[in-house]
Design an enzyme around this catalytic site. Sequence first.
Site, PDB file in Angstrom:
ATOM      1  N   GLU A 164      11.246  51.482  83.030  1.00 26.86           N
ATOM      2  CA  GLU A 164      10.508  52.642  83.529  1.00 26.86           C
ATOM      3  C   GLU A 164       9.222  52.836  82.734  1.00 26.86           C
ATOM      4  O   GLU A 164       8.144  53.043  83.305  1.00 26.86           O
ATOM      5  CB  GLU A 164      11.363  53.906  83.414  1.00 26.86           C
ATOM      6  CG  GLU A 164      12.441  54.057  84.454  1.00 26.86           C
ATOM      7  CD  GLU A 164      13.077  55.423  84.381  1.00 26.86           C
ATOM      8  OE1 GLU A 164      12.392  56.412  84.721  1.00 26.86           O
ATOM      9  OE2 GLU A 164      14.250  55.520  83.985  1.00 26.86           O
ATOM     10  N   GLY A 216      14.605  64.108  84.457  1.00 23.92           N
ATOM     11  CA  GLY A 216      15.704  65.054  84.331  1.00 23.92           C
ATOM     12  C   GLY A 216      16.747  64.624  83.329  1.00 23.92           C
ATOM     13  O   GLY A 216      17.287  65.440  82.587  1.00 23.92           O
ATOM     14  N   ALA A 217      17.040  63.309  83.282  1.00 22.42           N
ATOM     15  CA  ALA A 217      18.093  62.815  82.395  1.00 22.42           C
ATOM     16  C   ALA A 217      17.567  62.015  81.214  1.00 22.42           C
ATOM     17  O   ALA A 217      18.268  61.855  80.215  1.00 22.42           O
ATOM     18  CB  ALA A 217      19.084  61.960  83.179  1.00 22.42           C
ATOM     19  N   SER A 218      16.356  61.493  81.303  1.00 22.15           N
ATOM     20  CA  SER A 218      15.820  60.676  80.206  1.00 22.15           C
ATOM     21  C   SER A 218      14.335  60.932  80.026  1.00 22.15           C
ATOM     22  O   SER A 218      13.674  61.527  80.886  1.00 22.15           O
ATOM     23  CB  SER A 218      16.053  59.181  80.495  1.00 22.15           C
ATOM     24  OG  SER A 218      15.333  58.772  81.648  1.00 22.15           O
ATOM     25  N   THR A 219      13.820  60.482  78.897  1.00 23.11           N
ATOM     26  CA  THR A 219      12.384  60.588  78.622  1.00 23.11           C
ATOM     27  C   THR A 219      11.911  59.273  78.030  1.00 23.11           C
ATOM     28  O   THR A 219      12.656  58.607  77.301  1.00 23.11           O
ATOM     29  CB  THR A 219      12.075  61.764  77.668  1.00 23.11           C
ATOM     30  OG1 THR A 219      10.651  61.908  77.540  1.00 23.11           O
ATOM     31  CG2 THR A 219      12.667  61.552  76.289  1.00 23.11           C
ATOM     32  N   GLN A 220      10.674  58.876  78.368  1.00 13.12           N
ATOM     33  CA  GLN A 220      10.132  57.604  77.910  1.00 13.12           C
ATOM     34  C   GLN A 220       8.794  57.798  77.195  1.00 13.12           C
ATOM     35  O   GLN A 220       8.021  58.699  77.537  1.00 13.12           O
ATOM     36  CB  GLN A 220       9.904  56.635  79.079  1.00 13.12           C
ATOM     37  CG  GLN A 220      11.149  56.103  79.737  1.00 13.12           C
ATOM     38  CD  GLN A 220      11.741  57.069  80.740  1.00 13.12           C
ATOM     39  OE1 GLN A 220      11.020  57.773  81.430  1.00 13.12           O
ATOM     40  NE2 GLN A 220      13.065  57.126  80.810  1.00 13.12           N
TER      41      GLN A 220
END
EC number: 3.6.1.6
Length: 465
Positions: free
Chosen positions: A209, A239-243
């Site tokens: 991603e 909503g569930a992860s950050t990059q």
Amino acid sequence: MVTTYKSLNSSAATKGKKLSAETATLSYKMDYEPSFLRTLFSLILVSSLLDCVLSEVDAFPDTKTWFENLLPSTMCIQNASIESVYGIMFDAGSTGTRIHIYSFTQKYPDQLPELRKEIFESVKPGLSAYADIPEQGAETIRGLLEVAKDAVPSSHWKKTPVVLKATAGLRLLPEKKAQALLSEVKNVLEESPFLVPDNSVSIMNGTYEGILAWITVNFLTGQLYSQSKQTVGILDLGGASTQITFLPQSEETLEQSPLDFITSFKMFHTTYKLYTHSYLGLGLKAARLATLGAVETGAVDKQIFRSSCLPKNLEAVWEFGGVSYRYGGIENGESGFKSCYAEVLRIVAGKLHQVDEIKGSTFYAFSYYYDRAADTNLIDYGKGGILEVRDFERKAIEVCDHMEGFTSSSPFLCMDLSYITALLKEGFGFKINTPLQLTKKVNNVETSWSLGATFLMLQSLRISN
């Protein structure tokens, strides 16, 4: 102009040698063109009839690239028109499913084609909300396919590839439930009139991603084909992860970062060593659950999860990932920014790797960074804008210390802004005066990973006239 594409450096093409996602190399060799869109299609349309013949016999059956299993297997599209090419990419996120339909044209036979437009549509909730009713989840895809059928001429349906990549929402589901959803979705795609590769439906690794979003933004801003090579970093908050993904300029960053945070690939005669990482469980909505203390306990009948980040008199129900959570404020307890910040700080403290270099780098931020800034009028929803990290903190203080005045907005507004502040300051380690470019689109194209994925998907196809 002569363009060639190699999926691996020659030194890595030894039969039987499997390359890891961290060290494999993606190589694009081409002459310089002063346009991303022209460069894009110079790569896509160079495939000749010979390419199609060779694709029938796998010349390098054991070689792998960093995007192994991310994109469809190589195919040859017979009689594809060089005048119009379309690509359909589904982004199945934790909070919604989005469809990106890209169309390209070639006006004259002797000129390279250009991107014509992107059509974007979305539905809520995300596929993960249908974990126990996968057939209904697949029906949301069927509806979005109708948008694609309207956008793509019927004469091009059979040669227009459609791919769905699921992200953090499905990564968090038990494997059996996730696979049941994907199986139903695959059936719906195969019932459509579009071209469906064998591996067109899958769960995408979080690292991809970040890489694909970085490619998208730096292509659209012209950084990757400019003479200066001054790229921008990206921050994506789902909503569930950050990059986080950026191109380090410091050797110290490369040497001191964990090995799995560094990915190398080659484009435009330049090797890029990206710093990239996806933090599963630190997306905005996953952070809400953690702040409420509902991650480990789950939803328990009649239990109310409370937080000082919520209005004192609030009691409500929140749906996330197909689960209902009862939540509310602390009626006789503390509330406001100070107590809320202490709660969200526990979610990020010591959880993220920090790099000194980012304090002076340029970053584009999107997804929930953008949405929460727009919700509180920090930026114009249509135009975006430039903010400093302290702008999020200032707004968090304003909202949290006057929660009753923001009843028309999300009851999680105080918690979300406080979490974003803690994530940027204490998590990633940005300075309070670090500027962030908040944007939804660049040149009218969504700043998500989907264009980067479509870019590579189309390269995987051998198009012959």
